[in-house]
Design a protein around this motif. Structure first.
Motif, PDB file in Angstrom:
ATOM      1  N   LEU A 357       8.066  -1.856  -1.991  1.00 50.03           N
ATOM      2  CA  LEU A 357       8.974  -1.770  -0.847  1.00 50.03           C
ATOM      3  C   LEU A 357       8.556  -0.651   0.103  1.00 50.03           C
ATOM      4  O   LEU A 357       8.516  -0.841   1.330  1.00 50.03           O
ATOM      5  N   SER A 358       8.213   0.505  -0.433  1.00 45.72           N
ATOM      6  CA  SER A 358       7.839   1.652   0.396  1.00 45.72           C
ATOM      7  C   SER A 358       6.540   1.387   1.147  1.00 45.72           C
ATOM      8  O   SER A 358       6.364   1.833   2.286  1.00 45.72           O
ATOM      9  N   TYR A 359       5.622   0.662   0.516  1.00 46.27           N
ATOM     10  CA  TYR A 359       4.375   0.304   1.193  1.00 46.27           C
ATOM     11  C   TYR A 359       4.651  -0.632   2.372  1.00 46.27           C
ATOM     12  O   TYR A 359       4.092  -0.460   3.458  1.00 46.27           O
ATOM     13  N   GLN A 360       5.527  -1.606   2.169  1.00 44.50           N
ATOM     14  CA  GLN A 360       5.915  -2.484   3.282  1.00 44.50           C
ATOM     15  C   GLN A 360       6.564  -1.678   4.405  1.00 44.50           C
ATOM     16  O   GLN A 360       6.323  -1.920   5.595  1.00 44.50           O
ATOM     17  N   GLN A 370      -4.840   0.110  14.206  1.00 46.90           N
ATOM     18  CA  GLN A 370      -6.032   0.026  13.367  1.00 46.90           C
ATOM     19  C   GLN A 370      -6.194   1.337  12.603  1.00 46.90           C
ATOM     20  O   GLN A 370      -6.865   2.261  13.051  1.00 46.90           O
ATOM     21  N   VAL A 371      -5.552   1.409  11.451  1.00 47.73           N
ATOM     22  CA  VAL A 371      -5.558   2.639  10.677  1.00 47.73           C
ATOM     23  C   VAL A 371      -5.934   2.340   9.227  1.00 47.73           C
ATOM     24  O   VAL A 371      -5.728   1.237   8.729  1.00 47.73           O
ATOM     25  N   THR A 372      -6.508   3.326   8.588  1.00 47.73           N
ATOM     26  CA  THR A 372      -6.804   3.252   7.158  1.00 47.73           C
ATOM     27  C   THR A 372      -6.145   4.441   6.488  1.00 47.73           C
ATOM     28  O   THR A 372      -6.376   5.583   6.875  1.00 47.73           O
ATOM     29  N   ILE A 373      -5.323   4.170   5.499  1.00 48.21           N
ATOM     30  CA  ILE A 373      -4.618   5.233   4.783  1.00 48.21           C
ATOM     31  C   ILE A 373      -5.240   5.371   3.399  1.00 48.21           C
ATOM     32  O   ILE A 373      -5.316   4.400   2.639  1.00 48.21           O
ATOM     33  N   GLU A 374      -5.692   6.577   3.093  1.00 46.37           N
ATOM     34  CA  GLU A 374      -6.316   6.859   1.810  1.00 46.37           C
ATOM     35  C   GLU A 374      -5.570   7.995   1.124  1.00 46.37           C
ATOM     36  O   GLU A 374      -4.897   8.799   1.776  1.00 46.37           O
ATOM     37  N   ASN A 375      -5.713   8.049  -0.190  1.00 46.20           N
ATOM     38  CA  ASN A 375      -5.162   9.197  -0.910  1.00 46.20           C
ATOM     39  C   ASN A 375      -6.224  10.281  -1.018  1.00 46.20           C
ATOM     40  O   ASN A 375      -7.285  10.202  -0.388  1.00 46.20           O
ATOM     41  N   LEU A 381      -4.873   3.050   0.151  1.00 45.36           N
ATOM     42  CA  LEU A 381      -3.522   2.768  -0.309  1.00 45.36           C
ATOM     43  C   LEU A 381      -3.328   1.270  -0.531  1.00 45.36           C
ATOM     44  O   LEU A 381      -2.698   0.853  -1.515  1.00 45.36           O
ATOM     45  N   LYS A 382      -3.883   0.453   0.339  1.00 40.06           N
ATOM     46  CA  LYS A 382      -3.744  -1.002   0.205  1.00 40.06           C
ATOM     47  C   LYS A 382      -4.315  -1.481  -1.119  1.00 40.06           C
ATOM     48  O   LYS A 382      -3.712  -2.314  -1.812  1.00 40.06           O
ATOM     49  N   ARG A 383      -5.485  -0.963  -1.497  1.00 38.48           N
ATOM     50  CA  ARG A 383      -6.098  -1.354  -2.762  1.00 38.48           C
ATOM     51  C   ARG A 383      -5.295  -0.824  -3.938  1.00 38.48           C
ATOM     52  O   ARG A 383      -5.151  -1.498  -4.970  1.00 38.48           O
ATOM     53  N   LEU A 384      -4.765   0.371  -3.803  1.00 38.48           N
ATOM     54  CA  LEU A 384      -3.954   0.976  -4.857  1.00 38.48           C
ATOM     55  C   LEU A 384      -2.741   0.100  -5.162  1.00 38.48           C
ATOM     56  O   LEU A 384      -2.433  -0.181  -6.329  1.00 38.48           O
ATOM     57  N   VAL A 385      -2.059  -0.347  -4.115  1.00 37.37           N
ATOM     58  CA  VAL A 385      -0.866  -1.188  -4.286  1.00 37.37           C
ATOM     59  C   VAL A 385      -1.250  -2.554  -4.848  1.00 37.37           C
ATOM     60  O   VAL A 385      -0.559  -3.101  -5.717  1.00 37.37           O
TER      61      VAL A 385
END
Length: 530
Positions: A357-360, A370-375, A381-385
């Protein structure tokens, strides 16, 4: 309950939109928004996150509550700035208390752990509130409000703990600096690695060698002061810094040196044994579970990074393998309050659902960008989820929950970074995050092992931005104990809420860290949230 939501119209003027919120128990987790065709996805998701948090803060299971919002407007509604209003309203409904919404109004972006981040258009919103006779408005600590408005009292908050303190008198004091010796062995191991790298490769690090030497001295100073978790964290983040700046020609040697500290096959077997033990217990020790989840995530990250072709990522993967081994030592050493196995399963399942839910929710805030969020391990983050959901479907609940906690923490960090980008004072964010962590623990009736250690780390660093991000981490990792407290009933013959983390830490003689240090490799959200 009818809320008076503060908004900014398309022509830039402030306006008030009335919205009726409702909850029904028992329910099945159904959430409805009317009129659905006029309400933006970000608005709807902010309301769902708010209801989830409101349930947690009342020790209620969100999956047993139906709720919804009815917007009394003929125009479209978008943005997530009503999140704080929804959270305050749903909390009051579930708490069987009342908020005089003709007097109070709220605006602010809510993060997954209950922090409140900046929104736009505050001057216009305050003027709109004044025109409706609203006398008190809760706003984020930073949001572009440079002047007061006669007749309206502005209350600045940066966490729901602050709202609860002002509306309900729930007092949460600033935490003391914890002291423990659990991570002193980790400090010795990591600082020894640092000295070896400086001895062998210091000349190849150029000017950065002096930075590494200074950080090594800082880790040693913290260890002497018995802040061993903070010391080990500083040492780890310095090693990670070396992997990011060292010449490519020496990175394979650095990787092999780190890997020489870990028996990978023995580690995998140990991890399997701990996971098997946790799934067979009738009552699960909470801090052992926390440490095991930390080890599981680090092992996952290590496998991903060691498979990369980039030498710096492989070196970071070796470090993560080492910390996975250290966290498993912690899992062997600590126990903590006991939680029924069935409650643990449902709590871990909740974390997976809440992370999705939080990712959505975060996706809706950056929609179209056009962004990429990484830890901090440069894992997307997309791959993590996606991997979290895969493990959940496969029935590996522990790995799924470990990835869920990492995803929730990354989302929380991104929102905090966004808040600081808009001008929020890092020291204030740190203070509010640590108080929110304490609030969450107070509601749960449990202390969080990882949150307590992160508090030590946050209060030991001098850089205010790092302190704010680490403190935000501390609030994120209380979500597990919140979920456990929501679903558990007391273990026969124990007084769970009174357990002391420090007592458990002092009873252990071995263990290690470490939560990643350094700057967050995440994008600053560019969409204006109004």
């Amino acid at each position: 309950m009818t809320l008076h939501l503060l908004a900014v119209s398309v022509n830039g003027a402030g306006e008030v939109i009335d919205a009726t919120i409702w909850v029904e128990q028992p329910g099945s987790g159904l959430f409805t928004v009317y009129p659905s065709g006029l309400v933006g996805r970000d608005t709807a998701l902010s309301a769902r996150v708010a209801l989830t948090l409101a349930a947690l803060f009342n020790r209620l299971n969100p999956s047993t509550i139906d709720g919804g919002v009815y917007f009394r407007t003929r125009g479209s509604v978008s943005g997530a700035s009503a999140g704080l209003a929804f959270l305050a309203g749903f909390y009051a409904l579930l708490h069987n208390s009342a908020i005089n919404t003709s007097i109070y109004s709220f605006t602010g972006l809510v993060t997954p752990s209950g922090l409140i981040a900046a929104v736009g258009g505050l001057p216009e919103k305050i003027e709109a509130a004044k025109s409706r006779g609203i006398r008190e408005v809760f706003v984020p600590v930073e949001g572009g409000l440079n002047k007061s408005v006669a007749g309206v009292r502005v209350v600045r908050v940066c966490s729901f703990a602050g709202v609860a303190s002002k509306l309900y008198g729930v007092a949460v004091s600033a935490p003391p600096i914890p002291r423990d010796r659990l991570f002193c062995n980790a400090t010795a191991q990591l600082t020894s690695l640092l000295r070896r790298l400086l001895q062998d490769y210091g000349g190849r690090l150029n000017a950065s060698a002096k930075i590494v030497e200074a950080r090594l001295r800082e880790a040693e100073r913290l260890a002497r002061d018995e802040r061993c978790y903070a010391a080990a964290s500083v040492a780890f983040s310095t090693l990670a810094f070396i992997t990011s700046i060292a010449p490519k020609s020496i990175l394979p040697n650095i990787t092999e040196l780190i890997l020489s500290e870990v028996n990978r096959s023995a580690l995998a077997a140990h991890l399997y044994m701990v996971k098997t033990e946790l799934t067979r217990l009738e009552y699960v020790p909470l801090w052992k579970l926390e440490a095991a989840l930390a080890a599981i995530y680090r092992f996952y990250a290590a496998v991903k990074l060691l498979s990369e072709s980039k030498p710096s990522l492989r070196a970071l993967g070796a470090l993560r393998l080492l910390t996975a081994s250290q966290w498993l030592s912690v899992a062997d050493a600590v126990k903590g309050p006991l939680v029924r196995a069935e409650a643990v399963k449902r709590a871990l399942s909740f974390l997976v659902s809440y992370a999705s839910l939080s990712y959505q929710y975060l996706e809706s805030l950056v929609h179209g960008r056009q962004v990429t969020i990484e830890n901090t391990e440069h894992l997307r983050l997309k791959r993590l989820v996606s991997d979290m959901q895969m493990y959940y479907v496969k029935g590996d609940l522990l790995t799924a929950a470990a990835l869920a906690l990492e995803a929730l923490d990354t989302i929380n960090r991104v929102m905090v970074a966004f808040d600081m980008h808009l001008g929020a004072e890092p020291s204030k964010i740190a203070e509010c995050s640590l108080k929110q962590a304490l609030f969450n623990e107070r509601v749960a009736g449990y202390r969080s092992l990882i949150s307590t250690l992160l508090t030590e780390y946050a209060m030991s660093v001098n850089d205010t931005i790092s302190r704010a991000l680490i403190a935000a981490d501390a609030s994120s990792y209380t979500l597990l104990v919140l979920a456990a407290g929501m679903l558990n009933s007391p273990y026969p013959g124990t007084r769970e809420a009174g357990c002391s983390v420090s007592a458990a830490l002092l009873s252990a003689s071995i263990g290690a860290v470490i939560v990643a240090g350094g700057a967050l490799s995440a994008v600053i959200l560019s969409k204006k949230v109004e």
